[in-house]
Write a protein that holds these residues in place. Sequence first.
Motif: not given
Length: 681
Positions: A679-681, A627-636, A656-659
């Motif tokens: 993976e996230f940062e 459901d997401v792509e590289v670079g997306d900021e996701v919310q909890e 949690k919130t992450a990119t």
Amino acid sequence: MFKKILIANRGEIACRVIKTARKMGIQTVAIYSDADRNALHVRMADEAVHIGPSPANQSYIVIDKVMDAIRQTGAEAVHPGYGFLSENKLFAEALEKEGVAFIGPPANAIEAMGDKITSKKIAQEANVSTVPGYMGLIADADEAVKISGEIGYPVMIKASAGGGGKGMRIAWNDAEAREGFQSSKNEAANSFGDDRIFIEKFVTQPRHIEIQVLADTHGNCIYLGERECSIQRRNQKVVEEAPSPFLDEATRKAMGEQSCALAQAVGYASAGTVEFIVDGDRNFYFLEMNTRLQVEHPVTELITGVDLVEQMIRVAAGEKLPMTQDDVTLTGWAIENRLYAEDPYRNFLPSIGRLTRYRPPVEVAAGPLEANGKWHGDAPSGPTAVRNDTGVYEGGEISMYYDPMIAKLCTWGPDRPAAIEAMRNALDGFEVEGIGHNLPFVAAVMDHPVFIKGEMTTAFIKEQYPDGFEGVTLGAADLTRLAAAAAAMFRVAEIRRTRISGTLDNHERMVGTDWVVTAQDARFDVTIDADPGGSTVRFADGTAHRVTSRWTPGDSLATVEIDGAPMVLKVDKITSGFRMRFRGADVKVHVRTPRQAELNDLMPEKLPPDTSKMLLCPMPGLVVKIDVEVGDEVQEGQALCTVEAMKMENILRAEKTATVTKINAGAGDSLAVDDVIMEFE
């Protein structure tokens, strides 16, 4: 009577039907897919026919393939079990056209009652109180959101042809209604080949209680009491019991008579179940009717003595019911725990693999029963019964293609406390290794004060385990008993380990009497006084426990008596002690000499690797979508991806919130446990 029947199913229910058919002198035919080539039901049947690839939609629910198997073997009748084709009108009609008996209700009853929308309309016409909802079909997610808002949240989104918890979602807002609608449609299509969806009001804090009915083709219908099925996880029943600790006789009678009236209104014949939700004031509302044998039917059999499968076969052969309502007697209490290949420590996610060890407790009958369901003489007042309906064996595989249920463990007792205690002991003695499973969880439920009081609702798991199941922490008394058992057993193991042979004067190194036992962050300094009959374990506070056992080092199961009270332990050897499992607790118990304990205190603690910036696959499964792509900021709480396993779609969400920095998997990929999805940062 039929000479040969085919079981159009697999697993434990196929094995269950085979047992009764064998008792009746009827030959059986099993069908199997690629994944089930070596399955237990195939081994048990007199004949077996291969019907296709592993996915159910290419084998078990393909009507033409089942019909071919019937023609090949000359089966005169078919028992559908539950799930798959058990509530499929087209299958019943195909059998009728072929001149083969369907061991279930007539096709018109399946159509009327098996479809949840139609059954609700019929129930309303029969003046049965029903849950408010939208009875028509819903075209798309937008309409689902609109209808949900009109009914009022929370709502239940359900597959019209559903069952077994498949295709069901609870929505508390528009976003969940939209998301749940699509997931329910997908699951319904995959499990039942029918993606029709309807929506009804979700009654909060309900109890789920169902009535077992049995009807013949001569106009007779009886009810065989009720089953309490309130302890559920993701709308899937986990613990059932009969009778319900909540109903009184007047409510039971009203629900039973209403169930029979509904069944007779559609010309029902065979075993069936009418499900209700019941509020705190014992008001009951029709939920649905399952036109088949229920998974939890054994608890009804245990308290009535009626073999429901046998009666289904006899009804299909045209026989009259051998009993009337006045003949039905509820004797004692029965409890069923469903053993699932699901890891309770990973939010009950599916687990697959090989059963490296599978040793159920020994089955024990409570006493002889007459054919009409009454006990010979007085009902047993002391003995308890243990029954295990299963479809697996040690060394067999748990497949990702089917329902994750391994077995149904049932106990019977003369009253509810006796049935619960019998279940506790049976669970303690049930050995399963090689896969994740929910034995620790159901063992914990049996000791939970809410369950013991009989005050559970369908919100039990959510309310009592809001953060998920994290295991059981033993109380002080049980922990002390466990420490005493471990100390005595470790001494026996040390004596064996230190024996020296092959010298002129065989001898053994002396084993000390002073030990330090640690478990659950507790420390016990003990002294062991051993004698030929057992050991007395003395604690530093002056207390002592007498330990006796026939356990031999290497045995994986130990029955130990502590001060005369039995304790059944699952035991694995670890360095300087044991891994012991008891009453749902999984405890590492270390037994060391005082000097070893002193040195161990100086050892540094090994920390686990940091995976906080990774999304790991929690179970083996197939990626449905990302459901997401590289670079997306996701919310909890945001959906990241969907993984399908054992016919269920599992939406993995951000904690949690992450990119998102990297995506390692895509739709269609098969993943193993702990594979890194992103993976996230």
